[in-house]
Write a protein that holds these residues in place. Structure first.
Motif, PDB file in Angstrom:
ATOM      1  N   ASP A  66     -23.448 -40.015 -13.476  1.00 17.66           N
ATOM      2  CA  ASP A  66     -21.989 -40.186 -13.521  1.00 17.66           C
ATOM      3  C   ASP A  66     -21.347 -39.807 -12.193  1.00 17.66           C
ATOM      4  N   PHE A  67     -21.974 -40.244 -11.097  1.00 20.04           N
ATOM      5  CA  PHE A  67     -21.444 -39.849  -9.785  1.00 20.04           C
ATOM      6  C   PHE A  67     -20.017 -40.347  -9.567  1.00 20.04           C
ATOM      7  N   HIS A  68     -19.641 -41.439 -10.255  1.00 20.82           N
ATOM      8  CA  HIS A  68     -18.292 -41.980 -10.080  1.00 20.82           C
ATOM      9  C   HIS A  68     -17.219 -40.992 -10.537  1.00 20.82           C
ATOM     10  N   LYS A  69     -17.609 -40.006 -11.357  1.00 21.69           N
ATOM     11  CA  LYS A  69     -16.643 -39.006 -11.804  1.00 21.69           C
ATOM     12  C   LYS A  69     -16.287 -38.019 -10.699  1.00 21.69           C
ATOM     13  N   PHE A  70     -17.022 -38.081  -9.599  1.00 23.67           N
ATOM     14  CA  PHE A  70     -16.687 -37.262  -8.441  1.00 23.67           C
ATOM     15  C   PHE A  70     -15.683 -37.965  -7.530  1.00 23.67           C
ATOM     16  N   LEU A  71     -15.349 -39.195  -7.841  1.00 20.91           N
ATOM     17  CA  LEU A  71     -14.403 -39.931  -7.001  1.00 20.91           C
ATOM     18  C   LEU A  71     -13.035 -39.250  -6.894  1.00 20.91           C
ATOM     19  N   PRO A  72     -12.493 -38.676  -7.992  1.00 25.63           N
ATOM     20  CA  PRO A  72     -11.203 -37.974  -7.838  1.00 25.63           C
ATOM     21  C   PRO A  72     -11.248 -36.862  -6.797  1.00 25.63           C
TER      22      PRO A  72
END
Length: 266
Positions: A66-72
Motif C-alpha cells: 500500500d505504498f500509495h498511502k504514503f502519497l499524502p
C-alpha cells in the motif's frame, strides 16, 4: 504517474537499508529522493513507536503493498518545499531590489501561478528542482553582492548548482547565472584572469563535476536516461536533435548531427 518514482524509491531504500536509489522504477537523476528520505524514515519510526504496526516487517509489507498511502506525506513535504521556495524568492528579491513591496509582489505572483500551484500538489521532481534552483540563485546573489567573496561563498554556489544538476539535469542552467555574476563581479580584470586563472571559478566547476559523476554513481539508470542514452559518461543529447531532424526529413544530411554523434561512444 510521475509520483511513483520518488515515493516507491524512497520506500525501497528504507526497506533495503541503502542510500543508493538505483532502482528500475527510478528514471530520474538521484538527488531529489533525498529530500523525502529522512522524513519518511521519521514517519515510519513514529508508526513503529506508536504501536500502529507490531513489527518492522509489518511496516515493510505495508510499504510494499500500500505504498500509495504514503502519497499524502510525500505531497505534504512538497507543499513545504513550495512554501520555502516562495520564501526564497522573497529573500532573493529583497537582496536584489531592497524593496519589500517588490519582494511581496514577486512572492505573490509565484504563489498564485497555476503551474506552481499544480506542482505543489504532487510529489514529483519539479518542486524539489525549483527549490534547489532558487537556493543556488540565492547564493549567487550573495556572491555577487559581496565586496570580497571568500572560498566558502564559491563552495556554497558550487554545492547548490551541483545539487540542482543532481535533482534534475535542467537545473544546470542556473550555472549561466553564476558565470554572468562572476564576470560582472570581476569585470575590471582581464578575461583570462576571470575565467582561466581564477581558482575560485575552477573550484565551483570541480564541485559541479563531482556532482555530475555522483549522479552516475548513485543512479546509472537516471544518468543515462537524461545525460547519455548510449551508455557513455559524457553528455550526449544528440537524440533530441535526431528526433527534430527526422521530423524535418533531414536526419541523413545534417552535418551538425554527425559531428555531435561522434561523441556518443565516450
Amino acid at each position: 504517474g510521475d509520483e511513483l518514482p520518488l515515493t516507491s524509491t524512497t520506500l525501497k531504500m528504507i526497506s533495503d537499508r541503502t542510500l543508493m536509489p538505483s532502482y528500475s522504477v527510478f528514471y530520474h537523476v538521484p538527488l531529489a529522493v533525498y529530500f523525502y528520505l529522512p522524513f519518511f524514515i521519521l514517519f515510519l519510526l513514529f508508526l513503529r513507536l506508536s504501536a500502529a504496526f507490531t513489527s518492522l516487517q509489518a511496516i515493510k509489507e505495508f510499504g510494499i503493498i500500500d505504498f500509495h498511502k504514503f502519497l499524502p506525506l510525500a505531497r505534504f513535504l512538497t507543499i513545504l518545499m513550495a512554501v520555502f521556495s516562495i520564501y526564497l524568492l522573497y529573500k532573493i528579491c529583497e537582496k536584489l531590489f531592497n524593496n519589500k513591496w517588490i519582494s511581496l509582489l514577486a512572492s505573490f505572483l509565484l504563489s498564485s501561478s497555476l503551474m506552481f500551484v499544480q506542482m505543489s500538489h504532487f510529489a514529483k521532481v519539479w518542486m524539489p528542482q525549483l527549490m534547489v534552483v532558487l537556493i543556488a540563485f540565492y547564493f549567487i546573489v550573495i556572491l555577487y553582492q559581496l565586496e570580497a567573496a571568500k572560498a566558502k561563498n564559491y563552495i556554497l554556489v558550487g554545492l547548490a548548482i551541483g545539487l540542482a544538476l543532481g535533482t534534475h539535469v535542467i537545473g544546470v542552467l542556473i550555472y549561466i547565472s553564476f558565470a554572468v555574476a562572476h564576470y560582472l563581479k570581476n569585470s575590471s580584470q582581464k578575461f583570462k584572469d576571470i575565467f582561466f586563472t581564477n581558482k575560485y571559478f575552477w573550484l565551483v566547476n570541480l564541485i559541479i563535476v563531482f556532482f555530475y559523476f555522483l549522479t552516475l554513481f548513485l543512479n546509472p539508470r537516471g544518468f543515462h536516461n537524461y545525460i547519455n542514452r548510449d551508455g557513455g559518461i559524457l553528455p550526449n543529447f544528440n537524440f533530441l536533435f535526431e528526433s527534430a531532424a527526422v521530423v524535418n526529413g533531414s536526419a541523413n544530411n545534417n552535418l551538425f548531427l554527425k559531428v555531435v554523434g561522434s561523441f556518443r561512444n565516450f
